[in-house]
Design an enzyme around this catalytic site. Structure first.
Site, mmCIF file in Angstrom:
data_model
loop_
_atom_site.group_PDB
_atom_site.id
_atom_site.type_symbol
_atom_site.label_atom_id
_atom_site.label_comp_id
_atom_site.label_asym_id
_atom_site.label_seq_id
_atom_site.Cartn_x
_atom_site.Cartn_y
_atom_site.Cartn_z
ATOM 1 N N SER A 1 -51.014 9.232 -1.969
ATOM 2 C CA SER A 1 -49.910 9.865 -2.756
ATOM 3 C C SER A 1 -49.517 9.127 -3.844
ATOM 4 C CB SER A 1 -49.532 10.996 -2.716
ATOM 5 O OG SER A 1 -50.617 11.234 -1.745
ATOM 6 N N LYS B 1 -63.099 6.383 -6.431
ATOM 7 C CA LYS B 1 -64.198 7.445 -5.150
ATOM 8 C C LYS B 1 -65.181 8.315 -5.576
ATOM 9 C CE LYS B 1 -59.945 7.978 -2.445
ATOM 10 N NZ LYS B 1 -58.931 9.254 -1.608
ATOM 11 N N GLY C 1 -54.485 11.785 -0.765
ATOM 12 C CA GLY C 1 -54.931 12.572 -1.399
ATOM 13 C C GLY C 1 -54.195 14.444 -1.386
ATOM 14 N N GLU D 1 -61.977 6.915 4.306
ATOM 15 C CA GLU D 1 -62.550 7.742 4.290
ATOM 16 C C GLU D 1 -63.738 7.166 5.224
ATOM 17 O OE1 GLU D 1 -61.939 8.115 0.498
ATOM 18 O OE2 GLU D 1 -59.833 9.202 1.053
ATOM 19 N N GLU E 1 -52.398 2.654 4.337
ATOM 20 C CA GLU E 1 -52.122 3.781 3.196
ATOM 21 C C GLU E 1 -52.217 4.636 4.923
ATOM 22 O OE1 GLU E 1 -54.852 3.627 -0.554
ATOM 23 O OE2 GLU E 1 -56.427 3.571 1.570
ATOM 24 N N HIS F 1 -62.001 1.630 4.429
ATOM 25 C CA HIS F 1 -61.023 2.981 3.746
ATOM 26 C C HIS F 1 -61.088 3.620 4.574
ATOM 27 C CE1 HIS F 1 -59.518 6.357 1.538
ATOM 28 N NE2 HIS F 1 -58.780 5.516 0.832
ATOM 29 N N ASN G 1 -58.834 3.583 -7.187
ATOM 30 C CA ASN G 1 -59.587 3.813 -6.781
ATOM 31 C C ASN G 1 -60.075 5.776 -6.807
ATOM 32 O OD1 ASN G 1 -61.528 4.571 -4.409
ATOM 33 N ND2 ASN G 1 -60.469 4.789 -2.674
HETATM 34 P P1 PGA Z 1 -54.622 9.196 -3.220
HETATM 35 O O1 PGA Z 1 -55.689 8.086 -2.158
HETATM 36 O O2 PGA Z 1 -53.614 8.291 -4.234
HETATM 37 O O3 PGA Z 1 -55.008 9.772 -3.353
HETATM 38 O O4 PGA Z 1 -53.981 9.407 -2.391
HETATM 39 C C1 PGA Z 1 -55.282 7.095 -2.060
HETATM 40 C C2 PGA Z 1 -56.695 6.128 -1.655
HETATM 41 O O5 PGA Z 1 -57.009 6.756 -0.634
HETATM 42 O O6 PGA Z 1 -56.985 4.868 -1.898
#
Ligand code: PGA
Length: 263
Positions: free
Chosen positions: A224, A14, A183, A107, A177, A105, A12
């Site tokens: 992560s 983003k 992140g 976000e 998640e 997601h 992903n």
């Molecule tokens: P990350 O993000 O691997 O940077 O923690 C995962 C995601 O938001 O799908």
């Protein structure tokens, strides 16, 4: 043909990589993963989810260079067309040979106010356009600390899958998640990740849609994920893949994650 529990590693991106950077990234991935992506039957499916402005460029690159990456998107609108300024429909993505669409997601839910109902409508739209949704679910840190992880995740799974047939559920992907692990460099412990994926995702699918759907639905872990923790996560019985954010931006790291079986 991949069977329905073939592991799925998804990148992903983003809001990263313009279309020039995207082309370079998939070409490098194609080089680094050449042998792995050509395995028949595949031992792993690898998808990339660039920003909308890159998708056509990535599509033409992977098709002309015969790179066996699956093409993904990060979002879509549930309607086919209409007065929705700034939005992109599932049918538009399907026209670009997109295979997987991330839906709900955290976000999108937290920063753009997406509700469970809206996410559910997107899941239906993606399936109608003959693509595979990756439905994201997960709890906040406060919810975890208050012992509400199970309720939150199970509730999002039920709401996200509302109105689907068992056969449809058996073919889609659910990404667990934990929001506090996205992140942040913090990963859920392998035991926690396995227990949520098993007890609050797959078991909920079994209760709502039956054992057959639960046996074939793919459950990803995200938050992560890195080359150093992927193998342990993938060794868990209820984890069938990973949704990777930050580490998917670097082709070397993402290729190492996709090659977890060699560790
Ligand atoms: P990350 O993000 O691997 O940077 O923690 C995962 C995601 O938001 O799908």
């Amino acid at each position: 043909m991949a069977d329905s529990r073939t592991p799925l590693i998804s990148g992903n991106w983003k809001m990263h990589h313009n279309h020039f950077e995207a082309i370079q990234c998939v070409q490098k991935l194609g080089y680094l993963l050449k042998d792995l992506l050509r395995e028949e039957p595949p031992s792993v499916v690898v998808s990339v989810h660039p920003p909308f402005t890159d998708i056509r460029s990535v599509q033409t690159t992977i098709e002309s260079d015969r790179i066996a990456l699956a093409l993904g998107a990060q979002n879509c609108h549930p309607d086919e067309k209409g007065a929705f300024t700034g939005e992109v429909s599932a049918t538009m993505l399907a026209k670009l040979n997109v295979d997987y669409v991330i839906v709900g997601h955290s976000e999108r839910r937290e920063l753009f106010g997406e509700t469970d109902e809206f996410v559910n409508a997107k899941v239906h739209a993606v399936l109608k356009a003959e693509m595979t949704p990756i439905l994201c679910v997960g709890e906040t840190l406060a919810e975890r600390e208050e012992g509400r992880t199970g309720d939150k995740v199970a509730g999002q799974v039920r709401a996200g899958l509302k109105g689907l047939k068992a056969e449809q559920v058996g073919e889609l992907v659910i990404a667990y998640e934990p929001i506090w692990a996205i992140g942040t460099g913090k990963t859920a412990t392998t035991e926690d990740a396995q227990s949520v994926c098993g007890e609050h995702v797959r078991a909920v699918v079994a209760a709502e849609f039956g054992d057959e759907a639960a046996a074939t639905v793919r459950v990803q872990y995200g938050g992560s994920v890195k080359p150093g923790n992927i193998a342990e996560l993938m060794a868990q019985p209820d984890i069938d893949g990973a949704l990777v954010g930050g580490a998917s931006l670097d082709p070397d790291d993402f290729a190492a994650i996709a090659r977890y079986q060699e560790q």
